[in-house]
Design an enzyme around this catalytic site. Sequence first.
Site, PDB file in Angstrom:
ATOM      1  N   TYR A 277       0.853  -1.183   0.000  1.00 51.24           N
ATOM      2  CA  TYR A 277       0.000   0.000   0.000  1.00 51.24           C
ATOM      3  C   TYR A 277       0.890   1.234   0.000  1.00 51.24           C
ATOM      4  CZ  TYR A 277      -3.433   3.454   1.667  1.00 51.24           C
ATOM      5  OH  TYR A 277      -4.255   4.555   1.805  1.00 51.24           O
TER       6      TYR A 277
ATOM      7  N   ASP B 177       9.225   2.955   0.120  1.00 55.73           N
ATOM      8  CA  ASP B 177       8.152   3.548   0.900  1.00 55.73           C
ATOM      9  C   ASP B 177       8.383   3.128   2.348  1.00 55.73           C
ATOM     10  OD1 ASP B 177       5.886   4.194   2.289  1.00 55.73           O
ATOM     11  OD2 ASP B 177       4.478   3.547   0.734  1.00 55.73           O
TER      12      ASP B 177
ATOM     13  N   LYS C 256       3.961   8.706   9.196  1.00 53.58           N
ATOM     14  CA  LYS C 256       3.723   8.081  10.501  1.00 53.58           C
ATOM     15  C   LYS C 256       4.696   8.533  11.600  1.00 53.58           C
ATOM     16  CE  LYS C 256       0.764   4.697   8.468  1.00 53.58           C
ATOM     17  NZ  LYS C 256       0.768   3.949   7.250  1.00 53.58           N
TER      18      LYS C 256
HETATM   19  C1  LIG Z   1       0.130   4.493   5.918  1.00 51.54           C
HETATM   20  C2  LIG Z   1       0.914   4.283   4.680  1.00 51.54           C
HETATM   21  C3  LIG Z   1       0.890   5.186   3.625  1.00 51.54           C
HETATM   22  C4  LIG Z   1      -0.061   6.351   3.579  1.00 51.54           C
HETATM   23  O1  LIG Z   1       0.161   7.260   4.586  1.00 51.54           O
HETATM   24  P1  LIG Z   1      -1.047   8.267   5.019  1.00 51.54           P
HETATM   25  O2  LIG Z   1      -0.408   9.169   6.008  1.00 51.54           O
HETATM   26  O3  LIG Z   1      -2.113   7.379   5.573  1.00 51.54           O
HETATM   27  O4  LIG Z   1      -1.479   8.964   3.796  1.00 51.54           O
HETATM   28  C5  LIG Z   1       1.762   4.997   2.573  1.00 51.54           C
HETATM   29  N1  LIG Z   1       2.596   3.945   2.554  1.00 51.54           N
HETATM   30  C6  LIG Z   1       2.636   3.034   3.545  1.00 51.54           C
HETATM   31  C7  LIG Z   1       3.616   1.923   3.482  1.00 51.54           C
HETATM   32  C8  LIG Z   1       1.777   3.153   4.618  1.00 51.54           C
HETATM   33  O5  LIG Z   1       1.778   2.216   5.574  1.00 51.54           O
END
Ligand SMILES: *Cc1c(COP(=O)(O)O)cnc(C)c1O
Length: 427
Positions: free
Chosen positions: A142, A237, A265
Amino acid sequence: MTKSEQLFQEAARVIPGGVNSPVRAFQSIGGTPRFIKCARGACLYDEDDNCYIDFVGSWGPMILGHSHKAVLERVTEACRQGLSFGAATAIEVEMAKLVCGMVPSIEMVRMVNSGTEAVMSAVRAARGFTGREKIIKFSGCYHGHSDGLLVQAGSGVMTAGVPDSLGVPAGCVKDTLSAEYNHLDSVEGHFKRCGEEIAAVIVEPVAANMGVVPPLPGFLEGLRRLCDTYGALLIFDEVITGFRLAAGGAQEYYGVMPDLTALGKIIGGGMPVGAYGGRRDIMELVAPLGGVYQAGTLSGNPVAMAAGMAQLTLLKEHPQYYQELNRKGDWFYGQMRDLTEREDLPCQVNHVGSLGCLYFTKQKVVDYRSAKTSDTKAFAAYCNYMLGQGVYLAPSQFEAMFLSLAHTEVMLKDVLQKALTFFLQKV
Ligand SMILES: *Cc1c(COP(=O)(O)O)cnc(C)c1O
C-alpha cells in the site's frame, strides 16, 4: 447501548461508514468501532472507560508510547507561538537536518502532510528525473490512496473486498505495473519487456499492509541491481519502516540504499506529517529549484514539526531504544510463534523487530497470494475475543501489530496468556 455504539450510530449519519479512514471501521471483524477518549503509554481508553493494551499505535507513529511527556511539552510550547504562518521557520531547517542525518540515503528532504502525499510526490520526482512514465509496484503493498497507486493495494482495500477503487480513471493506472513481492523474476519480466519506459520501482522494504511480510534475503538487493541495470530509480516507501526498524529505517536495517524515500507516521510523532527525500540531484528538480511541481499550504507546519522533532530527537539520541524495541519484538513474536507451534495451530507468525502479524493459515506467508490464504473468519473471532479481554488489535487480518517502547514485559506476557486461552477454547 454503550457510548461507542451511540457515537457510531450518530457518526454513520454524517460520516461515510462513521469513520474518517476505512481501516478504523470494524467491518471485517464485525462489531462497533471503539471511540477513543485518550491514550497514555501503551494503553487506550474508550468513551465507556474501557482500557486496552494498544497494538495499533495510531498505525505506527506512537513508537514512544502515547502522550509522551517530552513530545507533548514541545507541542504545547510551539502552539503558544502560533499555529501556522505559511512562511519559512527555523524548526523546518532543524527537522530537515535531523532527517538527512538519520536516514542514510537522504541528502535533501521536503515535508508534506501525509504518507500518501509523500509517495505521490516521490513518484512524480522519479518520473520528472528519468523522463519515463511507468512504475512497478508490488501486489499487497500500500502506498497511500493516490490514483496511480491504488492497484492491488493491500490492507484497507483488501478487506473491503474491492480490488481497486471506483473513480480511478483507467488512464491513471495504465502506467502502474504490478509485480509479486519477493519474486524478483516478476520484476525482471517487466524490465525485459519495457525497461526503457520504467521510471521507478516502489516497494515497502518490509511489506506491512498485507500483514507483515519480510523481504527474503537478496530481494531488496536484487531490486537495487535491476534498477541500476535499467536506469530506473528505486523508491523505498518507508512510511511504516522509517524510524521503526532502526534510526535510519529499513535501508539502514538491511543495508540497501534507495534513490528516494517516502516517510510518514513516526516522523510526525502523531501529527499529520509526511516527507520525501533522497539523492540531491533528484531532489534539486523539485520546485522552486526545478520543474517538478509540489506544494502544500500547511507543509512543515510548526506544531507538527515540533511533535516530529521531539520524537525523532529522542530516537536519535537513544540508539538503545532500537535494541530494546527489536529485542522486545523478537521475544514477543517468538513466544507467539512457539505457542502456535506447540499447540499445532494452523497459524504463521511473521515479524521484523517490533512489527509482526499472526496469520491464520498453514502456508508460509511470503507474498500477497500466500497472505490471502489466511482464514479471515478465524482472525475475526480472535480479534473480537482479544478486544473483549482488553487487547486492541488492528481490526483486520492484513494489518501489522505495532509494539512501542511503552509495552512492558508484564503486559506482553498477559497478552500471550490471553491468546493461549483463546486458542485452547476455540481452534
Ligand atoms: C500508511 C501508509 C501510507 C499512507 O500514509 P497516510 O499518512 O495514511 O497517507 C503509505 N505507505 C505506507 C507503506 C503506509 O503504511
